[in-house]
Design a protein around this motif. Structure first.
Motif, short mmCIF file in Angstrom:
data_model
loop_
_atom_site.label_atom_id
_atom_site.label_comp_id
_atom_site.label_asym_id
_atom_site.label_seq_id
_atom_site.Cartn_x
_atom_site.Cartn_y
_atom_site.Cartn_z
N GLY A 1 0.94 -1.27 -0.08
CA GLY A 1 0.16 0.20 0.02
C GLY A 1 0.57 1.33 -0.16
N GLY A 2 2.15 0.97 0.57
CA GLY A 2 2.67 2.08 0.31
C GLY A 2 3.52 3.18 -0.37
N GLY A 3 3.94 1.86 -0.97
CA GLY A 3 4.49 1.69 -2.57
C GLY A 3 3.26 2.24 -3.83
N ALA A 4 2.26 1.59 -3.23
CA ALA A 4 1.24 1.94 -3.93
C ALA A 4 1.34 3.82 -4.43
N SER A 5 1.09 3.95 -3.11
CA SER A 5 0.83 5.41 -3.27
C SER A 5 2.32 6.91 -3.21
#
Length: 312
Positions: free
Chosen positions: A63-67
């Motif tokens: 999820g952090g990478g998606a952001s």
């Protein structure tokens, strides 16, 4: 988002390698996300099955990478202008904006759905809100609109330990709130110190960082004020169940050093700082990188010592 001249420079389909797509996920930022989320999960007063814990951290990291990918998609135009970001995959012509958008949206949905299935839907909801806050509230709105961008936007980076805690417990407590507050209050002085010696980048890109809109003197004052507030919150953490002797010792030492650095920045003379290449600001920025990792590392050590019965 991008003008015609910029659009002509973007990559063609098939130019990118796996490393370029991975770079879209901002692996350096992801390291902090993973570590603080892991600490939040391990510091929680419950036992989590190792496989569930692994899945929780994995999906929070995704999820952090998606952001990060969505941030790079939206900011591709200003990334191409700033020296610090010009080599990112999109401005470097290795990944197209459409590919970054697709990757970010796909990973966002995947991470939220599977975090909910692996742990609980409150944690998944917090992850979804974090992605939304970072991409929409900070990147699309605040970053180019207000000098308080990094203050309010810092909340996005502060959620991971809270998500880890909620993934373990299913609820929010004072410990989770203070871990959130620790990162939230740390973010402004950390980035403002960077902005003091990278101001020309923000000037060129038209980003209303505090150094651009209010000048270096005001920025130095803000750094000192936020550092004082940060020290209070950091020490308060030591008196909760997530703190302990190791954390308290680390917090006292680290915050004394951080306050000294902020004071040195506050008392700087602009003429002197220009001639010595912002040495004090750069030193403070480097200290800020260690500051957060060492605080959360101390929380992790106390949590481990508590679990093995060395602390009550």
């Amino acid at each position: 988002m991008s003008d015609a001249s910029y659009t002509q420079t973007v990559a063609k389909h098939g130019d990118a390698e796996m490393g370029d797509y991975f770079a879209l996920l901002k692996p350096r930022v992801m390291t902090l996300v993973v570590f603080t989320a892991f600490v939040g999960l391990l510091a929680a007063p419950v036992t989590v099955h190792p496989f569930i814990a692994f899945c929780a951290i994995l999906f929070i990291a995704i999820g952090g990478g998606a952001s990060g990918a969505l941030n790079m998609w939206w900011d591709a135009d200003i990334d191409a202008i700033m020296k610090r970001t010009a080599r990112r995959p999109i401005p470097a012509g290795k990944v197209t904006e459409g590919e970054a958008l697709a990757l970010g949206l796909g990973l966002s949905g995947f991470s939220v759905m599977f975090l909910g299935l692996a742990t609980n839907w409150m944690a998944a909801g917090l992850l979804a809100f974090t992605i939304f806050f970072y991409v929409v509230v900070y990147t699309m709105w605040l970053k180019r609109w207000t000098p308080q961008n990094i203050v309010i936007g810092g909340a996005a980076g502060a959620f991971p330990p809270m998500i880890g805690w909620v993934a373990a417990t299913g609820s929010i407590s004072i410990e989770a709130v203070l871990m959130f507050a620790l990162i939230f209050m740390w973010t402004p002085p950390h980035f403002w110190a960077l902005a003091l010696f990278m101001r020309s980048d923000y000037d060129d890109a038209g980003v209303p960082m505090l150094t651009v809109t209010h000048g270096r003197r005001a920025t130095r004052i803000h750094i000192l004020v936020y550092t004082v507030l940060l020290a209070v919150l950091a020490l308060a953490m030591g008196f909760t169940s997530a703190g302990g002797p190791v954390y308290l010792v680390a917090a006292v030492i680290l915050n004394a050093l951080f306050l000294k650095g902020a004071y040195d920045i506050w008392r700087r003379d602009e003429v002197v700082s220009e001639t010595d290449n912002f040495a004090v600001e750069k030193k403070f920025f480097k200290l800020s990188l260690a500051y957060l990792f060492l605080h959360f590392g101390a929380i992790l050590i106390d949590a481990f010592l508590t679990r093995v019965g060395m602390w009550p």
